[in-house]
Design a protein around this motif. Structure first.
Motif, mmCIF file in Angstrom:
data_model
loop_
_atom_site.group_PDB
_atom_site.id
_atom_site.type_symbol
_atom_site.label_atom_id
_atom_site.label_comp_id
_atom_site.label_asym_id
_atom_site.label_seq_id
_atom_site.Cartn_x
_atom_site.Cartn_y
_atom_site.Cartn_z
ATOM 1 N N GLN A 10 34.176 118.770 20.882
ATOM 2 C CA GLN A 10 35.352 118.901 20.015
ATOM 3 C C GLN A 10 36.366 117.843 20.431
ATOM 4 O O GLN A 10 37.034 117.974 21.451
ATOM 5 N N THR A 11 36.463 116.770 19.633
ATOM 6 C CA THR A 11 37.281 115.625 19.981
ATOM 7 C C THR A 11 38.454 115.470 19.028
ATOM 8 O O THR A 11 38.433 115.973 17.901
ATOM 9 N N ILE A 12 39.454 114.724 19.477
ATOM 10 C CA ILE A 12 40.598 114.368 18.639
ATOM 11 C C ILE A 12 40.484 112.876 18.335
ATOM 12 O O ILE A 12 40.572 112.043 19.241
ATOM 13 N N PHE A 28 33.626 111.919 27.057
ATOM 14 C CA PHE A 28 32.967 113.182 26.728
ATOM 15 C C PHE A 28 31.509 113.170 27.175
ATOM 16 O O PHE A 28 30.996 114.174 27.698
ATOM 17 N N MET A 29 30.837 112.056 26.967
ATOM 18 C CA MET A 29 29.439 111.968 27.376
ATOM 19 C C MET A 29 29.303 112.125 28.884
ATOM 20 O O MET A 29 28.394 112.822 29.366
ATOM 21 N N GLN A 30 30.193 111.504 29.635
ATOM 22 C CA GLN A 30 30.155 111.638 31.095
ATOM 23 C C GLN A 30 30.377 113.085 31.516
ATOM 24 O O GLN A 30 29.649 113.618 32.358
ATOM 25 N N ASP A 230 40.728 118.918 23.173
ATOM 26 C CA ASP A 230 39.469 118.345 23.638
ATOM 27 C C ASP A 230 38.674 119.395 24.411
ATOM 28 O O ASP A 230 39.102 119.848 25.477
ATOM 29 N N VAL A 231 37.511 119.763 23.893
ATOM 30 C CA VAL A 231 36.730 120.867 24.457
ATOM 31 C C VAL A 231 35.243 120.564 24.333
ATOM 32 O O VAL A 231 34.799 119.999 23.331
ATOM 33 N N LEU A 232 34.481 120.938 25.334
ATOM 34 C CA LEU A 232 33.025 121.009 25.253
ATOM 35 C C LEU A 232 32.619 122.472 25.109
ATOM 36 O O LEU A 232 33.049 123.313 25.908
ATOM 37 N N VAL A 248 37.241 122.990 28.933
ATOM 38 C CA VAL A 248 38.395 122.320 28.337
ATOM 39 C C VAL A 248 38.669 121.032 29.103
ATOM 40 O O VAL A 248 38.808 121.050 30.327
ATOM 41 N N LEU A 249 38.714 119.915 28.396
ATOM 42 C CA LEU A 249 38.883 118.607 29.024
ATOM 43 C C LEU A 249 40.344 118.178 29.034
ATOM 44 O O LEU A 249 41.160 118.677 28.278
#
Length: 249
Positions: A10-12, A28-30, A230-232, A248-249
């Motif tokens: 979940q990106t902005i 996000f991939m990392q 920003d969430v995975l 939560v990132l």
């Protein structure tokens, strides 16, 4: 069933700023790789934002070198990423809403949105879908937003042997209740794990709802983002059952 860990990113998105959005995708991939994720699905048009008026100027060929940093990182991390981008398959053709599958093995596959929302045909042409992804005995069918509003789409995926249905979307606050109920219903009806990756902030003038989610094959909610941001949202299959959690990132 083969062990598998997948996640909704979940990106902005920053409107039209592809280099900045690529950097965010790399982060996000990392983070996903650090949690053992093998398949990471981003929202609809994640690399540009949902910006139909900008799409023609931003559209690229799927093999464009612009995506090299993402493809290289996917290979380095041994992670497959599904990223959203407006694409053209030939220079003079119309713009498609693409979900580009950047393989952990360096491969590239393309899924194109089959069903357009009303009004999207001013900027886009309808696509042809794409092949399911294979992970051992898991078969993962892709969707982009309005695709899932056609009941035939997940039904055909299930009939073709899919056990996972993964959708990159843009869902607004106003549409979330209806759309999430549809996806949850497909999970139960077709015995599919259903993943929904939504935008985590405003895009294209829409107040996106966030709340990306993953439902188990009985329709039960495995995990969901608490709201925007920003969430995975991660689901892991091991030892015969699925389990979900949120980062939560």
């Amino acid at each position: 069933m083969t062990a598998l860990t997948l996640a909704a990113a979940q990106t902005i998105a920053i409107a039209g700023d592809v280099p900045a959005n690529i950097q965010r995708h790399l982060a996000f991939m990392q983070a996903a790789a650090e949690h053992g994720v093998q398949l990471l699905v981003f929202p609809e048009l994640s690399l540009t934002g949902y910006e139909p008026t900008l799409a023609a100027g931003l559209a690229i060929a799927p093999q464009d070198a612009l995506l090299a940093p993402l493809r290289d990182r996917a290979r380095e991390l041994r992670l497959t990423a599904v990223v959203g981008m407006p694409i053209r398959v030939a220079p003079q053709t119309g713009v498609l809403i693409g979900a580009l599958v950047l393989g952990a093995d360096g491969s590239l596959a393309v899924y194109t949105k089959q069903h357009l929302h009303p009004g999207e045909d001013a900027a886009f042409i309808a696509g042809q879908g794409g092949a399911a992804l294979e992970y051992g005995d898991n078969r993962i069918a892709l969707a982009v937003c309005a695709d899932f509003s056609h009941a035939s789409h997940p039904r055909q995926a299930a009939e073709a042997g899919a056990n996972v249905y993964a959708a990159g979307v843009l869902i607004s606050e106003g549409g979330y209740a209806t759309d999430s109920a549809l996806l949850q219903g497909y999970a139960a009806e077709h015995r599919l794990l259903v993943l929904m990756a939504n935008h985590g902030g405003p895009s294209g003038g829409w107040a996106c709802a966030g709340r990306s989610a993953i439902w188990a094959a009985d329709g039960g909610l495995l995990a969901a983002a608490p709201g925007i941001g920003d969430v995975l949202v991660i689901a892991r299959h091991d030892g015969g059952q699925w389990a979900g959690h949120v980062v939560v990132l």
